[in-house]
Design a protein around this motif. Structure first.
Motif, PDB file in Angstrom:
ATOM      1  N   LEU A   1      67.097  25.813  42.729  1.00  0.00           N
ATOM      2  CA  LEU A   1      65.999  25.625  41.781  1.00  0.00           C
ATOM      3  C   LEU A   1      65.392  26.977  41.422  1.00  0.00           C
ATOM      4  CD1 LEU A   1      63.906  23.844  40.254  1.00  0.00           C
ATOM      5  CD2 LEU A   1      62.549  23.870  42.354  1.00  0.00           C
ATOM      6  N   THR A   2      65.277  27.217  40.139  1.00  0.00           N
ATOM      7  CA  THR A   2      64.597  28.413  39.639  1.00  0.00           C
ATOM      8  C   THR A   2      63.395  27.965  38.832  1.00  0.00           C
ATOM      9  OG1 THR A   2      66.685  29.627  39.526  1.00  0.00           O
ATOM     10  CG2 THR A   2      64.816  30.523  38.292  1.00  0.00           C
ATOM     11  N   VAL A   3      62.222  28.477  39.197  1.00  0.00           N
ATOM     12  CA  VAL A   3      61.001  28.160  38.448  1.00  0.00           C
ATOM     13  C   VAL A   3      60.589  29.410  37.671  1.00  0.00           C
ATOM     14  CG1 VAL A   3      58.635  27.334  38.566  1.00  0.00           C
ATOM     15  CG2 VAL A   3      60.311  26.515  40.237  1.00  0.00           C
ATOM     16  N   VAL A   4      60.503  29.244  36.353  1.00  0.00           N
ATOM     17  CA  VAL A   4      60.198  30.418  35.514  1.00  0.00           C
ATOM     18  C   VAL A   4      58.825  30.286  34.877  1.00  0.00           C
ATOM     19  CG1 VAL A   4      62.618  30.884  35.074  1.00  0.00           C
ATOM     20  CG2 VAL A   4      61.356  29.382  33.524  1.00  0.00           C
TER      21      VAL A   4
ATOM     22  N   GLY B   1      52.567  21.725  48.655  1.00  0.00           N
ATOM     23  CA  GLY B   1      53.113  21.766  47.307  1.00  0.00           C
ATOM     24  C   GLY B   1      54.237  20.781  47.066  1.00  0.00           C
ATOM     25  N   TYR B   2      54.570  20.004  48.101  1.00  0.00           N
ATOM     26  CA  TYR B   2      55.667  19.041  48.004  1.00  0.00           C
ATOM     27  C   TYR B   2      55.190  17.647  48.414  1.00  0.00           C
ATOM     28  CZ  TYR B   2      58.498  23.324  48.339  1.00  0.00           C
ATOM     29  OH  TYR B   2      59.037  24.571  48.147  1.00  0.00           O
ATOM     30  N   SER B   3      55.876  16.641  47.928  1.00  0.00           N
ATOM     31  CA  SER B   3      55.730  15.285  48.448  1.00  0.00           C
ATOM     32  C   SER B   3      57.119  14.656  48.450  1.00  0.00           C
ATOM     33  CB  SER B   3      54.752  14.452  47.617  1.00  0.00           C
ATOM     34  OG  SER B   3      55.226  14.318  46.296  1.00  0.00           O
ATOM     35  N   VAL B   4      57.243  13.507  49.085  1.00  0.00           N
ATOM     36  CA  VAL B   4      58.546  12.842  49.173  1.00  0.00           C
ATOM     37  C   VAL B   4      58.370  11.352  48.943  1.00  0.00           C
ATOM     38  CG1 VAL B   4      59.683  14.513  50.699  1.00  0.00           C
ATOM     39  CG2 VAL B   4      58.328  12.648  51.687  1.00  0.00           C
TER      40      VAL B   4
ATOM     41  N   VAL C   1      58.659  18.271  39.291  1.00  0.00           N
ATOM     42  CA  VAL C   1      60.108  18.333  39.488  1.00  0.00           C
ATOM     43  C   VAL C   1      60.529  17.310  40.539  1.00  0.00           C
ATOM     44  CG1 VAL C   1      62.065  19.812  40.117  1.00  0.00           C
ATOM     45  CG2 VAL C   1      60.072  20.802  38.956  1.00  0.00           C
ATOM     46  N   PHE C   2      61.615  16.608  40.233  1.00  0.00           N
ATOM     47  CA  PHE C   2      62.161  15.616  41.169  1.00  0.00           C
ATOM     48  C   PHE C   2      63.549  16.066  41.616  1.00  0.00           C
ATOM     49  CE2 PHE C   2      59.124  12.135  40.703  1.00  0.00           C
ATOM     50  CZ  PHE C   2      58.500  12.466  39.518  1.00  0.00           C
TER      51      PHE C   2
ATOM     52  N   GLU D   1      54.987  18.787  42.929  1.00  0.00           N
ATOM     53  CA  GLU D   1      53.927  18.225  42.099  1.00  0.00           C
ATOM     54  C   GLU D   1      53.625  19.104  40.879  1.00  0.00           C
ATOM     55  OE1 GLU D   1      52.722  15.307  42.465  1.00  0.00           O
ATOM     56  OE2 GLU D   1      53.529  14.790  44.427  1.00  0.00           O
ATOM     57  N   SER D   2      53.577  20.399  41.089  1.00  0.00           N
ATOM     58  CA  SER D   2      53.338  21.351  39.999  1.00  0.00           C
ATOM     59  C   SER D   2      54.100  22.620  40.368  1.00  0.00           C
ATOM     60  CB  SER D   2      51.836  21.623  39.858  1.00  0.00           C
ATOM     61  OG  SER D   2      51.597  22.607  38.862  1.00  0.00           O
ATOM     62  N   ALA D   3      55.285  22.755  39.812  1.00  0.00           N
ATOM     63  CA  ALA D   3      56.196  23.820  40.248  1.00  0.00           C
ATOM     64  C   ALA D   3      55.568  25.205  40.070  1.00  0.00           C
ATOM     65  CB  ALA D   3      57.501  23.731  39.472  1.00  0.00           C
ATOM     66  N   SER D   4      55.823  26.044  41.060  1.00  0.00           N
ATOM     67  CA  SER D   4      55.362  27.431  40.992  1.00  0.00           C
ATOM     68  C   SER D   4      56.544  28.352  41.288  1.00  0.00           C
ATOM     69  CB  SER D   4      54.239  27.671  41.997  1.00  0.00           C
ATOM     70  OG  SER D   4      54.709  27.490  43.314  1.00  0.00           O
ATOM     71  N   THR D   5      56.413  29.610  40.905  1.00  0.00           N
ATOM     72  CA  THR D   5      57.532  30.540  41.048  1.00  0.00           C
ATOM     73  C   THR D   5      57.915  30.745  42.519  1.00  0.00           C
ATOM     74  OG1 THR D   5      55.989  32.386  40.947  1.00  0.00           O
ATOM     75  CG2 THR D   5      57.064  31.762  38.890  1.00  0.00           C
ATOM     76  N   ASN D   6      56.970  30.588  43.433  1.00  0.00           N
ATOM     77  CA  ASN D   6      57.323  30.764  44.852  1.00  0.00           C
ATOM     78  C   ASN D   6      58.071  29.562  45.434  1.00  0.00           C
ATOM     79  OD1 ASN D   6      55.318  28.882  45.292  1.00  0.00           O
ATOM     80  ND2 ASN D   6      53.857  30.323  46.178  1.00  0.00           N
ATOM     81  N   GLN D   7      58.324  28.568  44.589  1.00  0.00           N
ATOM     82  CA  GLN D   7      59.163  27.449  45.004  1.00  0.00           C
ATOM     83  C   GLN D   7      60.604  27.612  44.511  1.00  0.00           C
ATOM     84  OE1 GLN D   7      56.466  24.307  43.532  1.00  0.00           O
ATOM     85  NE2 GLN D   7      56.265  23.640  45.660  1.00  0.00           N
ATOM     86  N   THR D   8      60.881  28.741  43.894  1.00  0.00           N
ATOM     87  CA  THR D   8      62.264  29.088  43.575  1.00  0.00           C
ATOM     88  C   THR D   8      63.019  29.256  44.884  1.00  0.00           C
ATOM     89  OG1 THR D   8      61.764  30.155  41.470  1.00  0.00           O
ATOM     90  CG2 THR D   8      63.756  30.873  42.609  1.00  0.00           C
TER      91      THR D   8
END
Lengths: 117, 113
Positions: free
Chosen positions: B110-113, B63-66, B19-20, B79-86
């Protein structure tokens, strides 16, 4: 460890009365403090700030007080209005570069203010 | 009028997707920041940048980069979205120097499902 603390998650006041929001900090290196207001689904907006060389700053209905010895600041809103209902974040400024003096903001968890008509 | 613009207000992504989140400011600010806001946790700093191609980790970078290829643009990458990044993601910018305020964008939910 939380460096900026807002110990009251919520506050409810009557329209026309005074709202007092409190904030404590632990890092004595903080020298600039800000209050932000945030409505749901919007970004925070800057409200008022105070430098550590002052103990009070006033802007219209908003006044911020700083007690350096107690590491405590407070935001007073007088008189409170229903449109003031929002989450208020306290923030403190910390340098993150030795050169240039660039700074990042460290935020508290916020206090949700509800002003009842 | 100062402006920080985030590319999306609402985003729904699937677990595992890359996700960007894009942020652009028009104030010629040197500093740019990415925060996330979660109920009861306030605003937590993910990453910040004080110059083009410069970046530093904040409090929760895992779990993030910029990326900051241009002064006005700061991208957050999951990098690889997870539900705890909602979460609500907030971009901000400020001038370099002491006692400066940061200006925030409108946020991306952002909602990750």
């Amino acid at each position: 460890d939380q460096q900026v603390k807002q110990n009251s998650p919520s506050l409810s006041v009557q329209e026309g009365r005074i709202s007092i929001l409190n904030c404590d900090y632990t890092n004595s290196m903080f020298d600039y403090f800000l209050w932000y207001k945030k409505y749901p689904a919007e970004g925070p907006t800057f409200l008022i700030s105070i430098s550590s060389i002052k103990d009070k700053n006033e802007d219209g209905r908003f006044t911020v007080f700083l007690n350096k010895s107690a590491k405590h600041l407070s935001l007073h809103i007088v008189p409170s209005q229903p449109g003031d209902s929002a989450v208020y974040f306290c923030a403190a400024s910390a340098s993150f570069r030795s050169q240039g003096g660039s700074e990042k903001l460290v935020f508290g968890k916020g206090t949700k203010l509800t002003v009842n008509p | 009028d100062v402006k920080v613009t985030q590319s999306s207000r609402y985003l729904v992504k699937r677990t595992g997707e890359k996700v960007f989140l894009e942020c652009v400011q028009d104030m010629d600010h040197e500093n740019m920041f990415w925060y996330r806001q979660d109920p009861g946790l306030g605003l937590r700093l993910i990453y910040f940048s004080y110059d083009v191609k410069m970046k530093e980790k904040g409090d929760i970078p895992e779990g993030y980069s910029v990326s900051r290829e241009k002064k006005e643009r700061f991208s957050l990458i999951l990098e690889s979205a997870s539900t705890n990044q909602t979460s609500m993601y907030l971009c901000a910018s400020s001038y370099r120097g002491l006692n400066t305020e940061a200006f925030f964008g409108q946020g991306t939910r952002l909602t990750v499902v």
